[in-house]
Design an enzyme around this catalytic site. Structure first.
Site, mmCIF file in Angstrom:
data_model
loop_
_atom_site.group_PDB
_atom_site.id
_atom_site.type_symbol
_atom_site.label_atom_id
_atom_site.label_comp_id
_atom_site.label_asym_id
_atom_site.label_seq_id
_atom_site.Cartn_x
_atom_site.Cartn_y
_atom_site.Cartn_z
ATOM 1 N N THR A 1 43.976 47.122 37.787
ATOM 2 C CA THR A 1 42.589 47.534 38.329
ATOM 3 C C THR A 1 42.009 48.833 37.278
ATOM 4 O O THR A 1 42.784 49.088 36.401
ATOM 5 C CB THR A 1 43.181 48.356 39.430
ATOM 6 N N SER A 18 43.707 48.063 50.697
ATOM 7 C CA SER A 18 43.678 48.225 49.109
ATOM 8 C C SER A 18 44.785 49.592 48.991
ATOM 9 O O SER A 18 45.027 50.485 49.869
ATOM 10 C CB SER A 18 42.615 48.609 48.885
ATOM 11 N N SER A 19 44.998 49.731 47.906
ATOM 12 C CA SER A 19 46.077 51.035 47.620
ATOM 13 C C SER A 19 45.271 51.909 46.474
ATOM 14 O O SER A 19 45.609 52.961 45.926
ATOM 15 C CB SER A 19 47.313 50.519 46.704
ATOM 16 N N ARG A 71 34.606 47.245 48.876
ATOM 17 C CA ARG A 71 35.975 46.221 48.623
ATOM 18 C C ARG A 71 35.264 44.777 48.934
ATOM 19 O O ARG A 71 34.641 44.514 49.806
ATOM 20 C CB ARG A 71 36.682 46.603 49.759
ATOM 21 N N GLY A 114 47.162 50.201 39.077
ATOM 22 C CA GLY A 114 48.617 49.990 39.195
ATOM 23 C C GLY A 114 49.094 49.669 40.575
ATOM 24 O O GLY A 114 50.197 49.698 41.322
ATOM 25 N N GLY A 115 48.136 48.968 41.477
ATOM 26 C CA GLY A 115 48.443 47.950 42.510
ATOM 27 C C GLY A 115 49.132 49.341 43.485
ATOM 28 O O GLY A 115 48.486 50.412 43.660
ATOM 29 N N THR A 137 38.328 46.684 40.801
ATOM 30 C CA THR A 137 39.409 45.859 40.376
ATOM 31 C C THR A 137 39.203 44.376 40.527
ATOM 32 O O THR A 137 38.210 43.962 41.295
ATOM 33 C CB THR A 137 40.741 46.219 41.301
ATOM 34 N N ASP A 180 45.564 40.533 48.853
ATOM 35 C CA ASP A 180 46.106 41.980 49.563
ATOM 36 C C ASP A 180 46.070 41.846 51.065
ATOM 37 O O ASP A 180 46.334 42.904 51.744
ATOM 38 C CB ASP A 180 45.186 43.099 48.997
HETATM 39 N N1 GLY Z 1 44.129 45.258 44.015
HETATM 40 C C1 GLY Z 1 44.647 46.361 44.108
HETATM 41 C C2 GLY Z 1 44.624 47.250 45.423
HETATM 42 O O1 GLY Z 1 43.341 47.160 45.933
HETATM 43 O O2 GLY Z 1 45.283 47.731 45.904
#
Ligand code: GLY
Length: 562
Positions: free
Chosen positions: A371, A442-443, A95, A463-464, A389, A413
């Site tokens: 992403t 993150s998601s 990340r 998809g966020g 992403t 985020d």
């Molecule tokens: N940028 C989307 C996530 O990391 O959730």
């Protein structure tokens, strides 16, 4: 002869109709399913050469950075879940991190409001990229083929080019007429004649090829040191960014233990924080097991109600507790993923009435919807689930033309205003405030499900914040509703994220009667055209083969097996 010819045409036409694009692909020895068929082919070629799933994942990821630049990247970050053939599971966290000069109030003006959308736009929104470090670390530890061999196909793809598709061309048209300060996008999709490359013609990326070549030669140092790092710092300085060569040199990927649970006879492994995806997925799967979801008819009112209420609770917990584990040592991950906790979380559930999200507490979560995810399995049964992403489509839409890649805008985020949580948009809770070298929440939910110690389902999506829910429902479709992989991916999805208090649903896939019944229960529903771009692989024990499917909403996606 003529008759045979016509018969052949008829059979081919029938086969074509009976096997529409994006249904299932079979592979006895291995499989790669990604957002671009060329990247899947690169991965499968690596498997054929004797590479393992890690090798194929590294090669596929670099290839997507060329063929799927809206999300495939070297300027962003992501996560790998790796299920080894011996049953052990590990993860790699690459990340992005906040730069050393970042602070909790870096996006605010003198009135404490977000200045010029600066957490999403402009170079302040760029996190220190992690992709190259993550891929390199995973390869160093578990790869079989040489690093150079794995990066080579993407160098070639960027240098020699590949065919512009209609899907990419659509994006190219949207991206080209942008603010001239966003220099890289001005010429990104153009050929030597200065025009956007037309579908069917070859699109080349010579600057990216040069950067990739440097990474091919020098590994991680090819990105985080040397002329690439110097140019990143120079570009940042010239355009209002704060990332320095020191930030780049200090960046490290981290190997972490997965979060895990069981669901009936299956074991589920997913990404721990700094992704919230795995924790929320596991909390919801535990809730579904407690609710005996298999006995509830798929797509019925009761199904949507139960699933939405599980989402509401998991997202509230996400907002309250989750952030970078290296900065939040007290995060209650064990509790949130336990079966006991799931039982208590449904205690106040009314089967006939929607709950109400408490707007005085935690609110909307962030996450761009561009992403990309891919799934890999090799012939030994090693499996990779990888999501990475740039945050928004084409990230911050800025980058040095000398380097040829686009930076992420992942800093969006983080929670942008300390202490401010509202029902309409913001979260201000402590775990995910900006701090130097911290990873933003993150998601992303790269997930592997195993049965008897062997991978059974490898799945993920962009998809966020909807990622968590689309992966959750696809896992549920396979494990609880016994759907084959392509149908599990295409089946109706909903999304609820605590606040705003509403169910988003795929409108052509939910019956109007069910919608009305849900509204009567107090749910607020909003239609959308599509949720998720899932890339999945399952194991078919009867045939003894892998079965892959790419979501039909992916313009260039493809499953390739061998
Ligand atoms: N940028 C989307 C996530 O990391 O959730």
């Amino acid at each position: 002869m003529k008759r045979t010819y016509y018969n052949l045409i008829f059979i081919l036409a029938f086969l074509f109709l009976a096997n529409p694009a994006n249904s299932q692909t079979y592979g006895q020895n291995g499989m790669v399913v990604s957002d671009h068929y060329l990247a899947s082919e690169v991965g499968v070629e690596i498997l054929k050469k004797g590479g393992n799933a890690i090798d194929a994942a590294v090669a596929t990821a670099f290839a997507l950075a060329v063929t799927h630049p809206e999300a495939g990247n070297i300027g962003g970050g992501g996560f790998i879940v790796f299920h080894k053939e011996n049953g052990e599971v590990t993860t790699f966290d690459f990340r992005e991190k906040a730069p050393l000069a970042a602070s909790p109030t870096m996006f605010l003006d003198e009135n404490g409001r977000i200045k010029d959308n600066s957490n999403h736009q402009g170079l302040l929104s760029v996190g220190v990229p992690g992709t190259v470090a993550g891929l390199y670390q995973a390869h160093q530890k578990y790869g079989k083929l040489s690093w150079s061999e794995l990066v080579k196909p993407s160098v070639e793809l960027a240098k020699k080019g590949f065919t512009m598709s209609w899907g990419l061309y659509r994006a190219a048209l949207r991206m080209t007429d942008r603010d001239p300060s966003e220099d890289i996008m001005q010429n990104f999709f153009k050929g030597d004649d200065g025009e956007v490359v037309k579908p069917g013609n070859t699109w080349k990326q010579p600057a990216l090829a040069k950067t990739l070549k440097e990474i091919q030669k020098h590994g991680r140092d090819g990105f985080y040191k040397g002329w690439v790092a110097e140019e990143i710092e120079a570009y940042m300085k010239a355009n209002g960014g704060i990332i320095t060569q020191e930030d780049l040199a200090k960046y490290e990927a981290v190997e972490r233990n997965p979060v895990t649970t069981t669901f009936n006879e299956f074991e589920i492994f997913s990404m721990p924080p700094p992704s919230s995806g795995g924790v929320a997925l596991i909390e919801m799967m535990n809730l579904m097991e407690a609710a005996d979801i298999s006995s509830v008819e798929f797509n019925s009112t009761a199904y949507v109600h139960l699933v939405a209420e599980a989402m509401r609770r998991a997202f509230a917990d996400r907002a309250e507790f989750l952030g970078d584990p290296d900065f939040n040592p007290e995060m209650p991950v064990g509790k949130l993923t336990s079966k006991e906790f799931a039982k208590t979380r449904f205690e106040n559930l009314d089967l006939s009435k929607a709950s109400v999200s408490d707007s005085s507490k935690y609110g909307q979560l962030y996450g761009g919807d561009h992403t990309t995810h891919f799934s890999v399995v090799d012939k030994e049964g090693n499996a990779i689930s990888m999501t990475y992403t740039l945050e928004n489509s084409y990230g911050v839409k800025m980058g040095s033309s000398k380097l040829g890649f686009i930076f992420n805008n992942e800093m969006g985020d983080f929670n942008p205003i300390p202490g401010v949580t509202t029902s309409t948009g913001l979260i201000g809770s402590n775990p995910n405030l900006v701090a130097p070298e911290k990873r933003m929440l993150s998601s992303m939910t790269p997930t592997i499900v195993s049965k008897d110690g062997k991978p059974y389902l490898i799945i993920g999506s962009p998809g966020g914040r909807t990622i968590i829910n689309t992966v959750f429902q696809t896992v549920l479709n396979v494990l609880a509703y016994d759907m084959r992989i392509d149908r599990a991916i295409e089946a109706m999805k909903i999304h609820h994220q605590w606040l705003p208090d509403r169910i988003i649903y795929e409108h052509n896939l939910l019956s109007p009667d069910t919608r009305k019944a849900l509204e009567k229960m107090g749910h607020n529903l909003r239609p959308t055209t599509n949720l998720g771009v899932l890339m999945g692989i399952t194991y078919d024990p009867e045939l003894g083969t892998w079965v892959g499917a790419a979501d039909s909403s992916s313009e260039d996606g493809g499953a390739r097996g061998y």
